[in-house]
Design a protein around this motif. Sequence first.
Motif, PDB file in Angstrom:
ATOM      1  N   HIS A 196      40.797  39.949  38.608  1.00 48.39           N
ATOM      2  CA  HIS A 196      41.770  40.449  39.583  1.00 48.39           C
ATOM      3  C   HIS A 196      41.225  40.161  40.980  1.00 48.39           C
ATOM      4  O   HIS A 196      40.038  40.349  41.236  1.00 48.39           O
ATOM      5  CB  HIS A 196      41.988  41.954  39.393  1.00 48.39           C
ATOM      6  CG  HIS A 196      43.203  42.490  40.075  1.00 48.39           C
ATOM      7  ND1 HIS A 196      43.279  42.660  41.442  1.00 48.39           N
ATOM      8  CD2 HIS A 196      44.398  42.913  39.581  1.00 48.39           C
ATOM      9  CE1 HIS A 196      44.458  43.169  41.756  1.00 48.39           C
ATOM     10  NE2 HIS A 196      45.160  43.331  40.650  1.00 48.39           N
ATOM     11  N   GLU A 197      42.093  39.729  41.870  1.00 51.08           N
ATOM     12  CA  GLU A 197      41.655  39.353  43.219  1.00 51.08           C
ATOM     13  C   GLU A 197      41.122  40.535  44.017  1.00 51.08           C
ATOM     14  O   GLU A 197      40.345  40.353  44.955  1.00 51.08           O
ATOM     15  CB  GLU A 197      42.818  38.698  43.974  1.00 51.08           C
ATOM     16  CG  GLU A 197      43.198  37.328  43.423  1.00 51.08           C
ATOM     17  CD  GLU A 197      44.407  36.739  44.131  1.00 51.08           C
ATOM     18  OE1 GLU A 197      45.303  37.524  44.512  1.00 51.08           O
ATOM     19  OE2 GLU A 197      44.449  35.512  44.294  1.00 51.08           O
ATOM     20  N   GLU A 198      41.520  41.748  43.687  1.00 52.00           N
ATOM     21  CA  GLU A 198      41.093  42.922  44.442  1.00 52.00           C
ATOM     22  C   GLU A 198      39.928  43.660  43.775  1.00 52.00           C
ATOM     23  O   GLU A 198      39.446  44.669  44.309  1.00 52.00           O
ATOM     24  CB  GLU A 198      42.265  43.884  44.623  1.00 52.00           C
ATOM     25  CG  GLU A 198      43.415  43.303  45.434  1.00 52.00           C
ATOM     26  CD  GLU A 198      44.581  44.273  45.567  1.00 52.00           C
ATOM     27  OE1 GLU A 198      44.386  45.467  45.241  1.00 52.00           O
ATOM     28  OE2 GLU A 198      45.667  43.842  45.971  1.00 52.00           O
ATOM     29  N   LYS A 234      33.316  42.132  46.378  1.00 57.76           N
ATOM     30  CA  LYS A 234      34.574  41.740  45.765  1.00 57.76           C
ATOM     31  C   LYS A 234      34.275  40.615  44.784  1.00 57.76           C
ATOM     32  O   LYS A 234      33.535  39.681  45.113  1.00 57.76           O
ATOM     33  CB  LYS A 234      35.577  41.285  46.815  1.00 57.76           C
ATOM     34  CG  LYS A 234      35.996  42.383  47.776  1.00 57.76           C
ATOM     35  CD  LYS A 234      36.971  41.852  48.821  1.00 57.76           C
ATOM     36  CE  LYS A 234      37.391  42.959  49.782  1.00 57.76           C
ATOM     37  NZ  LYS A 234      38.312  42.456  50.831  1.00 57.76           N
ATOM     38  N   ILE A 236      36.028  38.209  43.887  1.00 63.05           N
ATOM     39  CA  ILE A 236      36.457  36.915  44.414  1.00 63.05           C
ATOM     40  C   ILE A 236      35.426  36.342  45.381  1.00 63.05           C
ATOM     41  O   ILE A 236      35.254  35.122  45.483  1.00 63.05           O
ATOM     42  CB  ILE A 236      37.855  37.025  45.078  1.00 63.05           C
ATOM     43  CG1 ILE A 236      38.460  35.629  45.247  1.00 63.05           C
ATOM     44  CG2 ILE A 236      37.793  37.784  46.385  1.00 63.05           C
ATOM     45  CD1 ILE A 236      39.933  35.642  45.608  1.00 63.05           C
ATOM     46  N   LYS A 240      33.447  32.731  45.277  1.00 63.38           N
ATOM     47  CA  LYS A 240      33.371  31.835  46.432  1.00 63.38           C
ATOM     48  C   LYS A 240      31.918  31.511  46.790  1.00 63.38           C
ATOM     49  O   LYS A 240      31.615  30.397  47.227  1.00 63.38           O
ATOM     50  CB  LYS A 240      34.076  32.469  47.622  1.00 63.38           C
ATOM     51  CG  LYS A 240      35.586  32.557  47.473  1.00 63.38           C
ATOM     52  CD  LYS A 240      36.211  33.273  48.661  1.00 63.38           C
ATOM     53  CE  LYS A 240      37.726  33.377  48.524  1.00 63.38           C
ATOM     54  NZ  LYS A 240      38.340  34.126  49.654  1.00 63.38           N
ATOM     55  N   ILE A 248      40.262  29.069  41.675  1.00 62.48           N
ATOM     56  CA  ILE A 248      40.192  30.451  41.202  1.00 62.48           C
ATOM     57  C   ILE A 248      41.378  30.702  40.281  1.00 62.48           C
ATOM     58  O   ILE A 248      42.534  30.537  40.679  1.00 62.48           O
ATOM     59  CB  ILE A 248      40.209  31.454  42.369  1.00 62.48           C
ATOM     60  CG1 ILE A 248      39.046  31.208  43.330  1.00 62.48           C
ATOM     61  CG2 ILE A 248      40.192  32.884  41.829  1.00 62.48           C
ATOM     62  CD1 ILE A 248      37.684  31.430  42.710  1.00 62.48           C
ATOM     63  N   VAL A 250      43.189  33.595  38.062  1.00 61.66           N
ATOM     64  CA  VAL A 250      43.269  35.032  37.775  1.00 61.66           C
ATOM     65  C   VAL A 250      43.730  35.211  36.333  1.00 61.66           C
ATOM     66  O   VAL A 250      44.839  34.810  35.968  1.00 61.66           O
ATOM     67  CB  VAL A 250      44.223  35.743  38.747  1.00 61.66           C
ATOM     68  CG1 VAL A 250      44.307  37.234  38.398  1.00 61.66           C
ATOM     69  CG2 VAL A 250      43.761  35.556  40.184  1.00 61.66           C
TER      70      VAL A 250
END
Length: 338
Positions: A196-198, A234, A236, A240, A248, A250
Motif C-alpha cells: 500500500h502506498e501509505e 513509508k 514506498i 525508492k 512500483i 501496488v
Amino acid sequence: MLNNKSVLITGGTGSFGKKFVETILRDYPNVKKIVIYSRDELKQFELKQKYPEKDYHQLRFFIGDVRDGERLKRACEGIDVIIHAAAIKQVDTAEYNPDECVKTNIHGAQNVINAALATNVKHVVALSTDKACAPINLYGATKLCSDKLFVAANNIKGSRDLRFSVVRYGNVMGSRGSVIPFFIDKRSSGVIPITHEEMTRFNISLQAGVDLVMFAIGHHLGGEIFIPKIPSYKIIDVAKAIAPNAKIEVVGIRPGEKLHEEMITATDAMNTIDLGQYYAILPSVSFNHTRQEYIDHHQAVPVAKDFHYSSDKNTDWETVESMREKIIKYVDPDFTVE
C-alpha cells in the motif's frame, strides 16, 4: 554487567541471537558462558565456525525446542540471564499453522518462565513485537499473550531474586524475511511490489535492538515492557531508496497485516512512563512495586493521558536518503543504487 555471568539465548541462531552474541563477546570479554539454545543444527554449526576458539569455553550449543520444558530446564542450570528470542514470527506462517504458533510462542514462553523459576536464574528478558500491540493477526495475539505471561511471572516468583521483563520494537533492518532484503532481491526484475502506498512501519537496527535488551537487563525492576523511541518510514520510500528506477506495483495489504503499526495504544498510556531514551509500559497488577517506585527507579515521568505511539503519527521519520545510508551501514556495506 555480564562479565562472569552465564547467559542463555533461546532462538540463539537467529538474526538477533547472532548480533547479541557478537555484542557480548565484544563488550563483555569475561562473560562466563553463552548458551545458544535452538533447533537448527546447521545454523549452530555455522555459528560455531565464526567463533572456533570460543567453542565449549565461553560458547555452548544446546539443540532444543522451547516447547520441550524439561530440555529447557536442563539448559538453564547455572544460568544467570535468559534472553528469550525464539518464536514463530512470520504472519502468514502463523495464520496457516495456528496450533504450531501457539505451541511455540505461548507454551514456549511459559516453559521459559517455568525453567527460570526452577533454577537460579536472575534476569529474564523476552523479545516482543509491535504486532503484539492491539493485534489483528495470530502472531501478534500469541506475542501479546507471551508478554502478559512474562509480566505476570513477577507476581509468582515468591522470594526468588528474579526479574522478568519484555522489550517491544518494530521492523528490524535486514532481518530474515523482512522488507529490505526482499526489495533488494526484487530490484533486478525492475518491479518492486508494495502492499500500500501509505503503509508505514517503525525502523530499528539489530544493534539498537540488542542495546535495548542490554538496557533492560541492567535497569529493569521486573514487569516493564520497554519500547524504544525510533523513527518510522513509508514502505514506498524504502522501495525508492533501494530501486529508484524500478516500477512500483501496488499488490494490496495481505491478510492479518495493518496499514500502520502501534507500540503503545491510548489505553496503554495510563500505565506508560517516559525514560528519556525509551518508554516503559508498567504492569497493571504488581505485587512487588508501586507505580511511584517504578517512576523513581527509572527517573521517569508519566506520558500524557492521550499519548499514542504509532508508526503513522511518529515525529521522527526516515527519508529516502537516510534509508539508503542505513541500508549501507546496517544491512549491506556494498549496496549501491542500480
